[in-house]
Design an enzyme around this catalytic site. Structure first.
Site, PDB file in Angstrom:
ATOM      1  N   HIS A 121       0.812  -1.218   0.000  1.00 57.74           N
ATOM      2  CA  HIS A 121       0.000   0.000   0.000  1.00 57.74           C
ATOM      3  C   HIS A 121       0.847   1.272   0.000  1.00 57.74           C
ATOM      4  CE1 HIS A 121       0.447  -0.238   4.508  1.00 57.74           C
ATOM      5  NE2 HIS A 121       0.502   1.074   4.364  1.00 57.74           N
ATOM      6  N   ASP A 151       0.228  -7.748   1.488  1.00 60.59           N
ATOM      7  CA  ASP A 151       0.550  -6.316   1.534  1.00 60.59           C
ATOM      8  C   ASP A 151       2.058  -6.099   1.566  1.00 60.59           C
ATOM      9  OD1 ASP A 151       0.074  -3.610   1.494  1.00 60.59           O
ATOM     10  OD2 ASP A 151      -0.151  -3.434   3.675  1.00 60.59           O
ATOM     11  N   GLY A 223       3.419   6.669   8.092  1.00 65.60           N
ATOM     12  CA  GLY A 223       4.782   6.872   7.607  1.00 65.60           C
ATOM     13  C   GLY A 223       5.709   5.757   8.053  1.00 65.60           C
ATOM     14  N   ASN A 224       5.322   5.042   9.125  1.00 64.81           N
ATOM     15  CA  ASN A 224       6.093   3.883   9.579  1.00 64.81           C
ATOM     16  C   ASN A 224       5.851   2.658   8.706  1.00 64.81           C
ATOM     17  OD1 ASN A 224       6.094   5.104  12.747  1.00 64.81           O
ATOM     18  ND2 ASN A 224       7.851   3.876  12.121  1.00 64.81           N
ATOM     19  N   SER A 225       4.791   2.657   7.914  1.00 63.05           N
ATOM     20  CA  SER A 225       4.448   1.491   7.099  1.00 63.05           C
ATOM     21  C   SER A 225       5.630   1.089   6.225  1.00 63.05           C
ATOM     22  CB  SER A 225       3.244   1.796   6.206  1.00 63.05           C
ATOM     23  OG  SER A 225       2.082   1.952   6.971  1.00 63.05           O
ATOM     24  N   GLY A 281      -8.336 -26.743  -2.651  1.00 63.06           N
ATOM     25  CA  GLY A 281      -9.734 -26.735  -3.082  1.00 63.06           C
ATOM     26  C   GLY A 281     -10.715 -27.260  -2.056  1.00 63.06           C
TER      27      GLY A 281
END
Length: 388
Positions: A121, A151, A223-225, A281
């Site tokens: 992200h 992510d 901002g730490n992401s 499945g």
């Protein structure tokens, strides 16, 4: 008279010599003498050795890991308004939508070749990605691959003498272990915060498809992401990803993707250009007394529902890998490749980590009988809620 003059000269010479020696070695003494009775009496701590960290300090871990944590600035061209070229629209509203959208994040250099781990992200949809190192060097980054299901994203920069973080063993983490979060919160510059591991294996949060988060109370802010979660030795334990917050800032609940997951995604993307995951499945559900009764499973002798363990299969895809191996609705999967599974999240994570085409033993319960089946997982298709 001559004797007194000689004595005076010697006294002045000694005093001047004492003055110059004092001014050279202890100039602060002269300041105290000049201030006279106006000086404030204070108590100063003895000078600490610069070579040894203070007791309980994590400065060594921060110094080891911080150089490899980078800031990431992204920009994305603004979507053009369909009426933007209309003169009347410009007259009333001016030129709108021409400014690029920018965002901030963090990343971790994990290879001398320039590979950087960050969050998907952080870079999703970006037209330009600029990486800023802790030593103030700048570089344009290229997206090597992304994995929205976890992510995670892999970037690459071309610079020499890159600092590289040491990958730790996130599987060895325990609740209560001390950790540090390093990143660039709110764009103020690199920041180190400390805390402990609050919980492990967090899932069902609705953040990612595959969730196995490390929860920490180390302050993680916007901002730490993509930044680093490290242990007291400065080794990478996770990639900071999300926070639980009602205000937009840290409230003591942050989540990081374990480095074991990040390493799997990194290797798969660099080697194959994409992440390959196993798939069998089936439609799994967490085992409950109601489902056990529906499929005719007997509860434990003490009747305690909490003693139920495993994941019950309520549906099997026709001709899928599980069906071909002999798994049936009502079977309870208790382990995959020798690793116990107790809920749907654990089963999904374990199956996705399997190599497609390679048989793996599944331990399961069918009625009261325990058995093992060899299941050959296939390649996981695009995620669908009803199939795992």
């Amino acid at each position: 008279m001559k004797r007194f003059w000689l004595l005076f000269s010697q006294t002045v010479t000694v005093l001047l010599a004492a003055y110059f020696v004092t001014a050279t070695l202890h100039p602060e003494w002269l300041g105290r003498m000049a201030s006279g009775g106006g000086a404030v009496a204070v108590i100063e701590a003895p000078a600490a050795s610069s070579s040894l960290p203070a007791t309980g300090s994590f400065s060594a871990a921060a110094k080891k890991a911080a150089p490899a944590v980078v800031s990431i600035n992204t920009s994305k061209a603004a979507e053009k308004n369909p009426n933007g070229d209309d003169p009347w629209f410009k007259f009333f509203f001016g030129d709108r939508g021409d400014e690029p959208q920018t965002s901030l994040g963090s990343g971790v250099i994990v290879s001398p070749s320039g590979y950087i781990l960050t969050n998907n992200h952080v870079v999703e949809g970006a037209d330009e990605i600029e990486v800023i190192l802790n030593d103030s060097r700048h570089a344009q980054a290229k997206v090597i691959g992304t994995d929205p299901d976890t992510d995670l994203a892999i970037l690459k920069i071309d610079l020499d003498r890159l600092p590289v973080i040491v990958l730790g063993n996130s599987d060895a983490l325990q609740v209560g272990d001390q950790v540090l979060a390093i990143g660039n919160p709110f764009g103020v510059g690199q920041t180190v915060t400390g805390g402990i591991v609050s919980a492990l294996g967090r899932n069902h949060l609705g953040i990612n498809t595959f969730e196995n988060f490390i929860q920490t109370d180390a302050a993680i802010n916007p901002g730490n992401s993509g930044g680093a979660l490290v242990d007291v030795n400065g080794n990478l334990m996770g990639i900071n990803t999300a926070i639980f917050s009602r205000s937009g800032g840290s409230m003591g609940i942050g989540f990081a993707i374990p480095v074991s997951t990040a390493r799997q995604v990194l290797d798969s993307i660099v080697k194959d250009g994409r992440v390959t995951r196993g798939w069998i499945g089936v439609e799994p559900n967490n085992l409950s007394p109601e489902l056990a009764e529906t499929f005719g499973l007997k509860l434990p002798k003490d009747g305690n529902p909490d003693a139920l363990a495993g994941v019950i299969i309520t549906g099997v895809l026709q001709n899928g890998p599980a069906a071909q191996a002999g798994i049936k609705p009502g079977d309870v999967i208790v382990s995959v490749a020798g690793k116990p599974v107790s809920n749907v999240g654990e089963l999904l994570t374990s199956v996705s980590a399997l190599k497609p085409g390679t048989p793996v033993k599944f331990a399961l319960l069918r009625q009261e009988a325990r058995m093992e089946l060899d299941v050959t997982p296939g390649l996981r298709p695009k995620p669908r809620k009803e199939e795992r």
